[in-house]
Design a protein around this motif. Structure first.
Motif, PDB file in Angstrom:
ATOM      1  N   PRO A  38       8.439  -9.713   2.799  1.00 21.52           N
ATOM      2  CA  PRO A  38       9.887  -9.606   2.995  1.00 21.52           C
ATOM      3  C   PRO A  38      10.659  -9.693   1.674  1.00 21.52           C
ATOM      4  N   GLY A  39      11.593  -8.739   1.492  1.00 21.11           N
ATOM      5  CA  GLY A  39      12.450  -8.723   0.315  1.00 21.11           C
ATOM      6  C   GLY A  39      11.807  -8.272  -0.980  1.00 21.11           C
ATOM      7  N   LYS A  40      10.552  -7.899  -0.963  1.00 21.65           N
ATOM      8  CA  LYS A  40       9.829  -7.529  -2.187  1.00 21.65           C
ATOM      9  C   LYS A  40       9.823  -6.023  -2.414  1.00 21.65           C
ATOM     10  N   ALA A  41       9.465  -5.637  -3.638  1.00 19.08           N
ATOM     11  CA  ALA A  41       9.356  -4.221  -4.015  1.00 19.08           C
ATOM     12  C   ALA A  41       8.053  -4.018  -4.771  1.00 19.08           C
ATOM     13  N   ASP A  42       7.502  -2.829  -4.633  1.00 17.43           N
ATOM     14  CA  ASP A  42       6.328  -2.416  -5.394  1.00 17.43           C
ATOM     15  C   ASP A  42       6.805  -2.119  -6.820  1.00 17.43           C
ATOM     16  N   GLU A  43       5.922  -2.170  -7.794  1.00 14.96           N
ATOM     17  CA  GLU A  43       6.349  -1.791  -9.144  1.00 14.96           C
ATOM     18  C   GLU A  43       6.505  -0.276  -9.215  1.00 14.96           C
ATOM     19  N   ARG A  44       7.446   0.169 -10.027  1.00 19.91           N
ATOM     20  CA  ARG A  44       7.663   1.607 -10.185  1.00 19.91           C
ATOM     21  C   ARG A  44       6.406   2.212 -10.799  1.00 19.91           C
ATOM     22  N   HIS A  45       5.945   3.314 -10.209  1.00 24.72           N
ATOM     23  CA  HIS A  45       4.703   3.956 -10.670  1.00 24.72           C
ATOM     24  C   HIS A  45       4.700   5.411 -10.213  1.00 24.72           C
ATOM     25  N   GLY A  58       8.148  -2.305  10.097  1.00 25.56           N
ATOM     26  CA  GLY A  58       9.118  -2.854   9.166  1.00 25.56           C
ATOM     27  C   GLY A  58      10.169  -1.822   8.767  1.00 25.56           C
ATOM     28  N   THR A  59      11.070  -2.249   7.886  1.00 24.93           N
ATOM     29  CA  THR A  59      12.115  -1.371   7.379  1.00 24.93           C
ATOM     30  C   THR A  59      12.190  -1.502   5.864  1.00 24.93           C
ATOM     31  N   GLY A  60      12.567  -0.417   5.232  1.00 22.70           N
ATOM     32  CA  GLY A  60      12.689  -0.430   3.784  1.00 22.70           C
ATOM     33  C   GLY A  60      13.230   0.885   3.310  1.00 22.70           C
ATOM     34  N   TYR A  61      13.001   1.157   2.046  1.00 19.58           N
ATOM     35  CA  TYR A  61      13.393   2.459   1.512  1.00 19.58           C
ATOM     36  C   TYR A  61      12.523   2.817   0.319  1.00 19.58           C
ATOM     37  N   LEU A  62      12.507   4.105   0.041  1.00 16.53           N
ATOM     38  CA  LEU A  62      11.726   4.657  -1.052  1.00 16.53           C
ATOM     39  C   LEU A  62      12.701   5.330  -2.008  1.00 16.53           C
ATOM     40  N   PRO A  68      17.025  11.824  -3.156  1.00 17.61           N
ATOM     41  CA  PRO A  68      17.887  10.745  -2.668  1.00 17.61           C
ATOM     42  C   PRO A  68      17.031   9.617  -2.077  1.00 17.61           C
ATOM     43  N   LYS A  69      17.589   8.425  -2.029  1.00 14.25           N
ATOM     44  CA  LYS A  69      16.890   7.279  -1.435  1.00 14.25           C
ATOM     45  C   LYS A  69      16.549   7.619   0.013  1.00 14.25           C
ATOM     46  N   VAL A  70      15.322   7.302   0.438  1.00 14.62           N
ATOM     47  CA  VAL A  70      14.863   7.597   1.798  1.00 14.62           C
ATOM     48  C   VAL A  70      14.742   6.292   2.577  1.00 14.62           C
ATOM     49  N   ALA A  71      15.441   6.202   3.711  1.00 12.55           N
ATOM     50  CA  ALA A  71      15.326   5.045   4.597  1.00 12.55           C
ATOM     51  C   ALA A  71      13.984   5.103   5.310  1.00 12.55           C
ATOM     52  N   LEU A  72      13.324   3.973   5.404  1.00  9.73           N
ATOM     53  CA  LEU A  72      12.013   3.898   6.047  1.00  9.73           C
ATOM     54  C   LEU A  72      12.088   3.004   7.278  1.00  9.73           C
ATOM     55  N   ASN A  73      11.701   3.569   8.409  1.00 11.26           N
ATOM     56  CA  ASN A  73      11.625   2.861   9.678  1.00 11.26           C
ATOM     57  C   ASN A  73      10.304   3.245  10.330  1.00 11.26           C
ATOM     58  N   PRO A  74       9.817   2.470  11.300  1.00 11.07           N
ATOM     59  CA  PRO A  74       8.546   2.812  11.930  1.00 11.07           C
ATOM     60  C   PRO A  74       8.515   4.269  12.409  1.00 11.07           C
ATOM     61  N   GLY A  75       7.453   4.974  12.039  1.00 14.59           N
ATOM     62  CA  GLY A  75       7.279   6.373  12.414  1.00 14.59           C
ATOM     63  C   GLY A  75       7.806   7.366  11.397  1.00 14.59           C
ATOM     64  N   ASN A  90      11.048  -3.326   0.424  1.00 14.89           N
ATOM     65  CA  ASN A  90      11.188  -3.872   1.762  1.00 14.89           C
ATOM     66  C   ASN A  90      12.629  -4.345   1.924  1.00 14.89           C
ATOM     67  N   ALA A  91      13.342  -3.798   2.895  1.00 11.99           N
ATOM     68  CA  ALA A  91      14.745  -4.135   3.116  1.00 11.99           C
ATOM     69  C   ALA A  91      14.923  -5.411   3.932  1.00 11.99           C
ATOM     70  N   SER A  92      13.889  -5.851   4.616  1.00  5.24           N
ATOM     71  CA  SER A  92      13.981  -7.033   5.472  1.00  5.24           C
ATOM     72  C   SER A  92      13.701  -8.308   4.674  1.00  5.24           C
ATOM     73  N   GLN A  93      14.402  -9.365   5.015  1.00  3.25           N
ATOM     74  CA  GLN A  93      14.154 -10.676   4.400  1.00  3.25           C
ATOM     75  C   GLN A  93      13.237 -11.532   5.277  1.00  3.25           C
ATOM     76  N   THR A  94      12.827 -10.999   6.430  1.00  3.94           N
ATOM     77  CA  THR A  94      12.014 -11.799   7.362  1.00  3.94           C
ATOM     78  C   THR A  94      10.709 -11.144   7.804  1.00  3.94           C
ATOM     79  N   ARG A  95      10.595  -9.797   7.690  1.00  3.15           N
ATOM     80  CA  ARG A  95       9.396  -9.112   8.191  1.00  3.15           C
ATOM     81  C   ARG A  95       8.761  -8.273   7.096  1.00  3.15           C
ATOM     82  N   PRO A  96       7.435  -8.147   7.106  1.00  6.00           N
ATOM     83  CA  PRO A  96       6.772  -7.304   6.110  1.00  6.00           C
ATOM     84  C   PRO A  96       7.013  -5.812   6.385  1.00  6.00           C
ATOM     85  N   LEU A  97       6.839  -5.011   5.364  1.00  7.13           N
ATOM     86  CA  LEU A  97       6.885  -3.547   5.473  1.00  7.13           C
ATOM     87  C   LEU A  97       5.458  -3.061   5.300  1.00  7.13           C
TER      88      LEU A  97
END
Length: 121
Positions: A38-45, A58-62, A68-75, A90-97
């Protein structure tokens, strides 16, 4: 619903495989799951091959260079081009992406590399 989305994902993956069948010799495919706390990001690569990203939960973005930034939701499904710098957040502060990444590596099977020289935001 999830089975329908997964079936579509498999069809898209099959399209990539069939479209490139003539040049597939010597290419390597890797399939990995990535989990961000929750709340974490992968390193830019970036990776040397085409990537297909499928969101399992989970929810997040790429954020990717030149897109443009892409919203990520299940599916959700998105693609990245070879050597396109990106970061997964990861956009969530409580659940993993959790995402499934299918990577088609070029001949030689090079690995992912830092993308510090490619600012993306």
């Amino acid at each position: 619903m999830k089975l329908t989305i997964l079936a579509i994902f498999v069809m898209v993956l099959g399209f990539f495989a069939i479209a490139d069948a003539a040049g597939a010799e010597g290419r390597e495919w890797k399939v990995v799951t990535v989990e961000l706390a929750p709340g974490k990001a992968d390193e830019r690569h970036f990776n040397p091959g085409v990537e297909l990203v499928y969101v399992l939960e989970g929810t997040g973005y790429l954020e990717a260079a030149g897109k443009p930034k892409v919203a990520l939701n299940p599916g959700a499904v998105t693609t990245l081009q070879p050597k396109q710098g990106h970061v997964l957040k990861n956009a969530s502060q409580t659940r993993p992406l959790k995402v499934l990444v299918v990577l088609r590596l070029p001949n030689g099977g090079a690995k992912r590399q830092p993308a510090f020289e490619q600012p993306i935001f």
